[in-house]
Design an enzyme around this catalytic site. Structure first.
Site, short mmCIF file in Angstrom:
data_model
loop_
_atom_site.label_atom_id
_atom_site.label_comp_id
_atom_site.label_asym_id
_atom_site.label_seq_id
_atom_site.Cartn_x
_atom_site.Cartn_y
_atom_site.Cartn_z
CB THR A 240 -0.96 0.01 1.22
OG1 THR A 240 -0.21 -0.11 2.41
CG2 THR A 240 -1.95 -1.13 1.12
CE LYS B 119 0.44 -3.27 3.41
NZ LYS B 119 -0.30 -2.31 4.30
CB THR C 134 -2.23 -2.43 8.57
OG1 THR C 134 -3.49 -2.09 8.98
CG2 THR C 134 -2.39 -2.92 7.12
CD GLU D 157 2.10 4.94 6.61
OE1 GLU D 157 1.81 5.61 7.61
OE2 GLU D 157 1.25 4.34 5.92
CG ASN E 155 -0.18 8.16 7.90
OD1 ASN E 155 -0.83 7.26 7.43
ND2 ASN E 155 1.07 8.01 8.32
CB THR F 137 -6.76 13.23 -0.92
OG1 THR F 137 -5.56 13.42 -0.17
CG2 THR F 137 -7.95 13.50 -0.05
#
Lengths: 393, 393
Positions: free
Chosen positions: B142, B168, B179, B265, B388, B393
């Site tokens: 992702t 992942k 996740t 991230e 994040n 969007t």
């Protein structure tokens, strides 16, 4: 801000960068009844250790506060420095050492520059003739962007009194006294045992339900001094006067708590998170805190993204009883999800409009019971990271 | 990556933005023994609910995974969609419905675009003739910036076997299956009960000791399929073969876990946090997690600021037994603080040099007991917030 029998002072002692007030003094002309709440962190700053000891006496006449250095993780020398600061103030004011509370906020792990404190205290004592509570509010700021000050008037048996307070907060704000200092003074006469009970209750419903980044600090302190200079008959528990005093006190601390969240490091949003329909009030608070402390939720607030799924996920891992099929979620009064599923229709557009506001509420109804709680938080912004990545440099 | 009796496939089904693989299939030519670990979040995605039900059977022949949509908070339609996905795959492969595990990752609260899944599955089944495990690693990404793949060779009684896996992760990584999806396959024959025990133990020492942002997701799943195609005598608990298998398995999952943290991230640092000298192993883990999840600590890592005081503060509020006067703290082998106080000398310069590295260790010695634990984390960067804030969007 006039509160009878109290004097205030603040000076620039060069503990912080030049040009900013960093040493402050609150003085009561007569010994005041003290109510105090301190950090729950097991790593406590030296002034907190000293202050907790002295708070047992329940009397205080002066509070000296420095910003720019937390005097935390400073060992026995830190304790000596806190004691010396107290002694200097006591001598300057001609009061007993034990009647002084010392408070510090700023960087952890660096020894207090005592030469500067020694140089600052005499000027601080002189300044009492002309200083204001607003000066104190400015002197205790660290990464705060505005001074936090609040006051209310009350009346007890026809005698009017004032409750006034200052606070500092910004980062590291989390229940159970995160780096947050709050100093309140009142000229009301209040029965000591009830004053302490009332203050703890007021703190629990204000400073302990705000969170900026989930970190609880080594230095948090909230003090309330009541010197009785207003001349009222002392306020006792269970009377209408006590109810009135409690209301004014709660108004002051909640206003200060809200200012702290508003000024959360890098904050662009003020968000009230309410969880209701929980199995208990404790569950509601725990779930609301999980939402308020979720980095993913807070970045979505910053991005003005109506990402309600992250909020449900946070409730799900909070550890409280949850039946996903019963959960409803609102942004202000916009129903985003019911029975755990997206509400559909124009919810996305309307929810997004709510998140574009500076201030909004998130309500999660768990649909299980009567437990309810509200906490206040800010978003997690780019500026939060910038501020905290470079804090010591 | 050859693992006997397994085939792989991945296609672009337009669930994510165009140009990226987003639907993957792992197929075992014969029914495989299944070991499975799922999220502890009470809000579970539909495929997790379905998968937990089926995992009780302990047999699996196919795993179908989509990225781009989590199928979480999607109610009864979400459950129907997970079941239909499973049915389509079972029909395409000619295997029982119950032998299919379904997994999803991506945005929460949006219904799965089933038309695209329906269009994708036949191509997925065709693709098994030419697909690779590397394709699967790519299709499950992702916000991941690189595919995560690891493999080891083992030997049982002269028969060599392979353990290979993909994962992942990126954001929302936190113990108890945040996740994070991980799919492992081995052609070794392994006694089922011990396989499950070994897998749980391996997951606990790898995926459950990493944290990127403290958020536990609705979708986490780790699956291990063992089909015995290598032809070895089944591996049993307590044998040298079991010890060897355990070692290879741990190597694979720990390597995948480290890749996930590396790719946290916005991460710019890989940090191993060890707490030792704790009263118990549980205390050590709890304290290490508090440090690893502290926004203030993580922003200091990002800022390459040797702000050891924030680490002590996090240990202090972690809830474990701490005597500040006994705590020592190291960045790699540089002693920053001992007895709770700054170590002095050139510690600041040497500690700062450590924090400028891409990878380093933080060791906190509580000086109380024998409890020890290590967790892995990343820093909190400007890019974390950017990623994040704009995720949907």
């Amino acid at each position: 801000m006039m509160v009878k029998g109290f004097k205030f002072s603040a000076v620039e002692a060069a503990i912080k960068k030049p040009g900013r007030l960093d040493l402050a003094l609150i003085f009561s002309e007569t010994p005041a009844t003290l109510a105090a709440v301190f950090t729950t962190n097991k790593v406590k700053a030296a002034p907190v250790v000293l202050g907790m000891e002295r708070a047992k006496e329940g009397v205080c006449q002066a509070v000296v506060v420095n910003s720019g250095n937390a005097n935390a993780c400073t060992g026995s020398r830190g304790m000596e420095d806190a004691r010396e600061t107290s002694r200097l103030v006591a001598e300057g004011l001609g009061i007993p050492d034990e009647a002084v509370q010392v408070s510090s906020t700023g960087v952890i792990g660096v020894q207090l520059p005592m030469d500067r404190v020694r140089g600052g205290v005499p000027k601080l004592v002189e300044g009492l003739e002309s200083g204001t509570l607003d000066d104190v509010a400015r002197a205790i700021m660290t990464t705060d962007t505005f001074p936090k000050l609040e006051a209310r008037q009350g009346d007890a048996g026809g005698v009017s009194y004032t409750i006034a307070g200052v606070a500092k907060g910004a980062g590291m704000i989390m229940p159970n006294m995160a780096t947050m200092l709050a100093f309140l003074v009142t000229d009301a006469a209040v029965e000591p045992a009830w004053l302490r009970k009332a203050f703890r209750q007021a703190v629990d419903a204000s400073f302990n339900v705000i969170t900026v980044d989930g970190d609880t600090s080594t230095n948090d302190t909230a003090l309330l001094l009541a010197n009785g200079a207003a001349g009222n008959v002392p306020i006792h528990e269970g009377t209408p006067e006590a109810a009135r005093f409690m209301q004014e006190l709660q108004d002051v601390v909640l206003a200060l708590a809200r200012q702290i969240v508003r000024d959360g490091e890098g904050a662009t949003k003020f968000v009230a998170i309410t969880v209701k329909g929980a199995s208990s009030a404790g569950d509601a608070r725990q779930a609301a805190m999980a939402v308020a402390n979720s980095s993913l939720v807070k970045t979505a607030f910053f991005g003005q993204d109506a990402n309600w799924g992250r909020i449900l996920a946070a409730v799900g891992y909070s550890g409280v009883a949850v039946d996903p099929d019963r959960v409803a979620l609102f942004f202000d009064d916009v129903l985003m999800a019911s029975n755990g599923v997206f509400a559909g229709g124009d919810a996305e557009a309307r929810g997004s409009a709510v998140l574009h506001k500076d201030e909004f509420t998130v309500t999660v109804d768990l649909g299980l019971g009567e437990g309810s709680a509200t906490v206040y938080t800010s978003d997690l912004s780019l500026d939060y990271v910038k501020i905290n990545a470079d804090y010591r440099t």
